[in-house]
Design a protein around this motif. Structure first.
Motif, PDB file in Angstrom:
ATOM      1  N   ALA A 135       4.984   1.568  -0.134  1.00  0.00           N
ATOM      2  CA  ALA A 135       4.628   2.671  -1.011  1.00  0.00           C
ATOM      3  C   ALA A 135       3.119   2.839  -1.166  1.00  0.00           C
ATOM      4  O   ALA A 135       2.666   3.609  -2.008  1.00  0.00           O
ATOM      5  CB  ALA A 135       5.268   2.483  -2.381  1.00  0.00           C
ATOM      6  N   ALA A 136       2.324   2.120  -0.364  1.00  0.00           N
ATOM      7  CA  ALA A 136       0.877   2.327  -0.314  1.00  0.00           C
ATOM      8  C   ALA A 136       0.558   3.290   0.827  1.00  0.00           C
ATOM      9  O   ALA A 136       1.337   3.441   1.771  1.00  0.00           O
ATOM     10  CB  ALA A 136       0.153   1.003  -0.105  1.00  0.00           C
ATOM     11  N   THR A 137      -0.597   3.937   0.745  1.00  0.00           N
ATOM     12  CA  THR A 137      -1.026   4.878   1.772  1.00  0.00           C
ATOM     13  C   THR A 137      -2.405   4.484   2.277  1.00  0.00           C
ATOM     14  O   THR A 137      -3.355   4.408   1.475  1.00  0.00           O
ATOM     15  CB  THR A 137      -1.088   6.318   1.228  1.00  0.00           C
ATOM     16  OG1 THR A 137       0.195   6.689   0.728  1.00  0.00           O
ATOM     17  CG2 THR A 137      -1.494   7.291   2.329  1.00  0.00           C
ATOM     18  N   ILE A 138      -2.505   4.229   3.562  1.00  0.00           N
ATOM     19  CA  ILE A 138      -3.778   3.887   4.189  1.00  0.00           C
ATOM     20  C   ILE A 138      -4.116   4.994   5.179  1.00  0.00           C
ATOM     21  O   ILE A 138      -3.382   5.235   6.138  1.00  0.00           O
ATOM     22  CB  ILE A 138      -3.712   2.529   4.917  1.00  0.00           C
ATOM     23  CG1 ILE A 138      -3.166   1.444   3.973  1.00  0.00           C
ATOM     24  CG2 ILE A 138      -5.079   2.161   5.460  1.00  0.00           C
ATOM     25  CD1 ILE A 138      -4.028   1.175   2.771  1.00  0.00           C
ATOM     26  N   GLY A 139      -5.234   5.693   4.962  1.00  0.00           N
ATOM     27  CA  GLY A 139      -5.574   6.864   5.741  1.00  0.00           C
ATOM     28  C   GLY A 139      -6.152   6.540   7.106  1.00  0.00           C
ATOM     29  O   GLY A 139      -6.385   5.381   7.459  1.00  0.00           O
ATOM     30  N   PRO A 140      -6.442   7.579   7.902  1.00  0.00           N
ATOM     31  CA  PRO A 140      -6.923   7.390   9.276  1.00  0.00           C
ATOM     32  C   PRO A 140      -8.341   6.851   9.325  1.00  0.00           C
ATOM     33  O   PRO A 140      -9.132   7.042   8.402  1.00  0.00           O
ATOM     34  CB  PRO A 140      -6.850   8.806   9.859  1.00  0.00           C
ATOM     35  CG  PRO A 140      -6.953   9.711   8.674  1.00  0.00           C
ATOM     36  CD  PRO A 140      -6.256   8.996   7.555  1.00  0.00           C
ATOM     37  N   ASP A 141      -8.632   6.165  10.444  1.00  0.00           N
ATOM     38  CA  ASP A 141      -9.940   5.572  10.691  1.00  0.00           C
ATOM     39  C   ASP A 141     -10.343   4.632   9.567  1.00  0.00           C
ATOM     40  O   ASP A 141     -11.504   4.579   9.148  1.00  0.00           O
ATOM     41  CB  ASP A 141     -11.019   6.646  10.915  1.00  0.00           C
ATOM     42  CG  ASP A 141     -12.276   6.053  11.553  1.00  0.00           C
ATOM     43  OD1 ASP A 141     -12.152   5.062  12.284  1.00  0.00           O
ATOM     44  OD2 ASP A 141     -13.370   6.584  11.298  1.00  0.00           O
ATOM     45  N   ALA A 171       1.932  -1.567  -4.269  1.00  0.00           N
ATOM     46  CA  ALA A 171       2.617  -0.279  -4.359  1.00  0.00           C
ATOM     47  C   ALA A 171       1.732   0.753  -5.059  1.00  0.00           C
ATOM     48  O   ALA A 171       1.136   0.479  -6.101  1.00  0.00           O
ATOM     49  CB  ALA A 171       3.937  -0.428  -5.113  1.00  0.00           C
ATOM     50  N   GLY A 172       1.643   1.932  -4.479  1.00  0.00           N
ATOM     51  CA  GLY A 172       0.894   3.014  -5.076  1.00  0.00           C
ATOM     52  C   GLY A 172      -0.583   3.032  -4.754  1.00  0.00           C
ATOM     53  O   GLY A 172      -1.287   3.968  -5.145  1.00  0.00           O
ATOM     54  N   ALA A 173      -1.091   2.024  -4.048  1.00  0.00           N
ATOM     55  CA  ALA A 173      -2.503   2.038  -3.650  1.00  0.00           C
ATOM     56  C   ALA A 173      -2.734   3.172  -2.660  1.00  0.00           C
ATOM     57  O   ALA A 173      -1.897   3.436  -1.782  1.00  0.00           O
ATOM     58  CB  ALA A 173      -2.897   0.706  -3.030  1.00  0.00           C
TER      59      ALA A 173
END
Length: 209
Positions: A100-106, A117-119
Motif C-alpha cells: 500500500a506504499a507508492t514509490i514513483g519513477p526514477d 503502508a500509505g507512504a
C-alpha cells in the motif's frame, strides 16, 4: 529477520506479512526477532504474534548464508549503531516496501529501506541505507534522504529537500520546499520547517525554531 522486538520492529512484521500475501512482490520468510535487551513485555508480545525470538545480535555470527535483516528500531542514532554492528557480520539488509506504499519513477533506495503502508514517494528521489518512511508519509520530487533518516507518521517532506544522515522528522511535521535539514537533527512533532536546520539541532513549533 527483524532486529528489535519493540513496537517499531513488530510493525516491520506487519509489512513483511503484507508482502507475503501480495502477489508478484518480493516474498520473505521471517526467521524471527533478535534483540540484545528485549523487555519481558515485548517478548510476550512477540510470542503472541507467533514469531520466534532467536536471541541477541550474536545470533548473526552463525546465521544461514542467505539470511537478510531489517532493523526495526525507530531512533536513527540507535539504528545506525546497531547497523554498524551488523555490518561486522556481513549479513545483507532487506528492503520492505508495503504493497500500500507508492514509490514513483526514477527513485532509488539503498539496502534496509522500509516504506510502511500509505507512504508516498513521488519522483526522482534518492534514498539511502536503512531509511524508514512510516505510515502515511509523503516525500516530494527531487528529494535526497541520506542514510538512517526516519520520517514519522503523517509527516510531509516537500520537493527538492535534503535530509542529511540520521535526521528524524516527527509525526505530522512538514518540511517546506527546497530546504536542508542537517545531520542528526530532530524536527519535533507538528513542526513546520521554513528555513534550513543546522546539524544536530532540535527544532519545534510553527514556524520551527
Amino acid at each position: 529477520m527483524v532486529v528489535g522486538c519493540g513496537g517499531h520492529g513488530r510493525e516491520m512484521l506487519v509489512t513483511a506479512r503484507a508482502l507475503a500475501d501480495h502477489a508478484g512482490g518480493p516474498r520473505w520468510r521471517l526467521l524471527g526477532f533478535i534483540d540484545d535487551r528485549p523487555s519481558d513485555e515485548n517478548l510476550k508480545r512477540v510470542q503472541r504474534l507467533e514469531v520466534p525470538f532467536l536471541g541477541g545480535l550474536a545470533w548473526l555470527h552463525d546465521a544461514p548464508a542467505d539470511t537478510h535483516h531489517v532493523i526495526g528500531i525507530g531512533d536513527p542514532q540507535v539504528r545506525r549503531a546497531v547497523g554498524e554492528r551488523i555490518d561486522q557480520y556481513g549479513t545483507p539488509a532487506a528492503s520492505l516496501i508495503h504493497p500500500a506504499a507508492t514509490i514513483g519513477p526514477d527513485t532509488v533506495h539503498g539496502p534496509g529501506f522500509v516504506a510502511f503502508a500509505g507512504a508516498r514517494v513521488t519522483t526522482n528521489v534518492t534514498i539511502g541505507r536503512h531509511v524508514h518512511l512510516n505510515q502515511n508519509t509523503t516525500v516530494g520530487h527531487d528529494c535526497v534522504l541520506a542514510d538512517y533518516v526516519s520520517v514519522n507518521p503523517l509527516a510531509a517532506v516537500s520537493g527538492d529537500c535534503h535530509l542529511n544522515a540520521g535526521v528524524l522528522i516527527g509525526t505530522t511535521a512538514a518540511v517546506l520546499q527546497g530546504l536542508t535539514v542537517g545531520r542528526d537533527s530532530v524536527v519535533g512533532a507538528g513542526a513546520c520547517v521554513v528555513r534550513d536546520v543546522h546539524e544536530g539541532a532540535v527544532v519545534k513549533g510553527v514556524p520551527a525554531r
